[in-house]
Design an enzyme around this catalytic site. Structure first.
Site, PDB file in Angstrom:
ATOM      1  N   HIS A  49       6.719 -10.603 -13.294  1.00 20.88           N
ATOM      2  CA  HIS A  49       8.108 -10.298 -12.959  1.00 20.88           C
ATOM      3  C   HIS A  49       8.925 -11.579 -12.842  1.00 20.88           C
ATOM      4  O   HIS A  49      10.049 -11.676 -13.360  1.00 20.88           O
ATOM      5  CB  HIS A  49       8.187  -9.552 -11.617  1.00 20.88           C
ATOM      6  CG  HIS A  49       7.568  -8.199 -11.620  1.00 20.88           C
ATOM      7  ND1 HIS A  49       6.716  -7.769 -10.618  1.00 20.88           N
ATOM      8  CD2 HIS A  49       7.676  -7.168 -12.488  1.00 20.88           C
ATOM      9  CE1 HIS A  49       6.339  -6.531 -10.874  1.00 20.88           C
ATOM     10  NE2 HIS A  49       6.904  -6.148 -12.003  1.00 20.88           N
ATOM     11  N   LYS A 104       4.147   5.665  -7.800  1.00 24.49           N
ATOM     12  CA  LYS A 104       4.848   4.642  -7.031  1.00 24.49           C
ATOM     13  C   LYS A 104       5.523   5.194  -5.780  1.00 24.49           C
ATOM     14  O   LYS A 104       6.261   4.481  -5.114  1.00 24.49           O
ATOM     15  CB  LYS A 104       5.915   3.971  -7.909  1.00 24.49           C
ATOM     16  CG  LYS A 104       5.340   3.260  -9.139  1.00 24.49           C
ATOM     17  CD  LYS A 104       6.435   2.624  -9.954  1.00 24.49           C
ATOM     18  CE  LYS A 104       5.874   1.895 -11.171  1.00 24.49           C
ATOM     19  NZ  LYS A 104       6.945   1.259 -11.982  1.00 24.49           N
ATOM     20  N   ARG A 110       5.227  -5.211 -21.779  1.00 23.39           N
ATOM     21  CA  ARG A 110       3.909  -5.844 -21.836  1.00 23.39           C
ATOM     22  C   ARG A 110       3.088  -5.384 -23.025  1.00 23.39           C
ATOM     23  O   ARG A 110       2.206  -6.083 -23.483  1.00 23.39           O
ATOM     24  CB  ARG A 110       3.134  -5.550 -20.547  1.00 23.39           C
ATOM     25  CG  ARG A 110       3.689  -6.244 -19.315  1.00 23.39           C
ATOM     26  CD  ARG A 110       3.059  -5.704 -18.064  1.00 23.39           C
ATOM     27  NE  ARG A 110       3.300  -4.271 -17.948  1.00 23.39           N
ATOM     28  CZ  ARG A 110       2.934  -3.525 -16.914  1.00 23.39           C
ATOM     29  NH1 ARG A 110       2.272  -4.076 -15.915  1.00 23.39           N
ATOM     30  NH2 ARG A 110       3.202  -2.239 -16.872  1.00 23.39           N
ATOM     31  N   SER A 129       1.737  -4.657 -10.783  1.00 19.88           N
ATOM     32  CA  SER A 129       1.649  -4.621  -9.321  1.00 19.88           C
ATOM     33  C   SER A 129       0.553  -3.678  -8.848  1.00 19.88           C
ATOM     34  O   SER A 129      -0.220  -3.999  -7.937  1.00 19.88           O
ATOM     35  CB  SER A 129       2.992  -4.199  -8.731  1.00 19.88           C
ATOM     36  OG  SER A 129       3.999  -5.136  -9.034  1.00 19.88           O
TER      37      SER A 129
END
Length: 363
Positions: free
Chosen positions: A214, A241, A292, A330
């Site tokens: 990030h 999340k 990514r 993450s």
């Protein structure tokens, strides 16, 4: 003490026994927000509640649709009651608590380059705090064009007619309590019309926590745009999340530490609701997204097309991850760390230390 209107209407708030605070009476609070409603759109506003006490004014703003409220209160006992009141009303994710004296909190918010659509303040009487706080707000440049400041004060402490760009536009009194409405003396008349800047971009995400991947995107984006806002989403529809390890305030603090350590020029903020609405309020015309892998692109392309459908004037700017961070996520970092794996090279130093403390891991 209760919430007068909005989504939490009728909800009773705790005042706290024995606290040295003076909660705003419901009659006065109703008058305050009637004044605001007649001239401003509180919905989606970012509000600063100074001398917050147990949170009556800021919680009323949240109930009426404010996007986020920053509460400043230095008394530990009042903060405990304030947290309970926010949880009772279901507003904890849209709030930030700063446990600092007001002068120090304003200095910190200025360092963070925060700006607010509105401010409410109800300081202790007979200490000269109304005058000093209004002067500090004007000096610190914490107000957006067209922002308002609503001050509650004792009639013996009437504020001046102007403080820098702040101009007194309305004054009323209820017994010994006075109410003063100030508006920034600039061309933008209301909080509903955002500033615009084609060189401002928003990099949004859950950032639970922010990784070196990030940070790499933020660093490179800062070289392209005049201003980058790293915006932490306080809520998400993604089931993977919806249970964040860190609170929004913790994530914002970690991002600020990581940016400062890396010397990256960027601002931090929180938001809820649609990202394009947040961008419009902030005057940002670009959404930054990191890629990514090819699998990322399929999802991100759908999101970009939906955002363009909702707000055609806001573009999506894709940045590919650096080779070293292709696999960094993450969720994966948290999972590996919880099982004892070494993730020190994947996180900024301050963030890595916060993660170990949160997971109660000794290294």
């Amino acid at each position: 003490m209760r919430v007068i209107a909005g989504s939490a209407k009728g909800r009773r708030l705790q005042a706290g026994r024995g606290l040295v605070v003076r909660p705003t009476a419901d009659k006065v609070k109703g008058a305050l927000f009637n004044i605001l409603a007649s001239r401003f759109d509180i919905a989606a506003a970012h509000v600063l509640d100074l001398f917050a006490g147990t949170g009556g004014l800021g919680i009323e703003a949240l109930s009426r649709g404010a996007a986020h409220v920053t509460f400043v209160e230095n008394a530990a006992a009042a903060l405990r009651v304030l947290r309970r009141n926010l949880e009772t009303c279901g507003f904890a994710e849209r709030a930030r608590l700063l446990p600092l004296p007001v002068d120090r909190a304003l200095a910190q918010l200025a360092r963070e380059h925060r700006a607010f659509d509105g401010v409410v303040l109800d300081p202790p009487y007979e200490l000269g705090l109304v005058d000093r706080t209004l002067a500090a707000l004007a000096h610190r440049q914490l107000l957006r064009p067209g922002a308002w400041v609503l001050a509650e004060h004792h009639l013996d402490e009437r504020p001046a007619a102007a403080y820098g760009p702040l101009r007194l536009t309305q004054a009323r009194h209820y017994g010994k309590t006075g109410v003063a409405l100030f508006v920034t003396d600039q061309l933008m008349p209301t909080t509903s019309k955002p500033e615009t800047d084609g060189r401002r971009a928003v990099y949004a995400g859950s950032f639970d926590p922010i990784t070196n991947g990030h940070l790499d995107v933020v660093r490179r984006a800062a070289d392209v745009f005049d201003e980058v806002i790293v915006a932490v989403a306080t809520g998400t529809s993604d089931p993977q999340k919806d249970r964040a390890l860190f609170s929004p305030d913790e994530r914002v603090a970690m991002i600020q530490e990581a940016l400062a350590e890396a010397g990256v020029r960027a601002r931090t903020d929180t938001f809820s609701g649609l990202l394009v609405d947040y961008c419009e309020r902030r005057g940002a015309r670009v959404i930054i997204r990191g890629l990514r892998a090819v699998s990322d692109f399929e999802y991100e392309f759908q999101m970009a097309m939906m955002n363009r459908h909702l707000k055609p004037g806001i573009e999506t700017f894709f940045m590919t991850a650096s080779e070293a961070y292709f696999y960094t996520a993450s969720r994966l970092v948290k999972e590996v760390a919880s099982l004892g794996g070494d993730v020190s090279g994947l996180l900024p130093g301050p963030v890595y230390r916060h993660l170990l403390r949160k997971l109660d891991i000794s290294r």
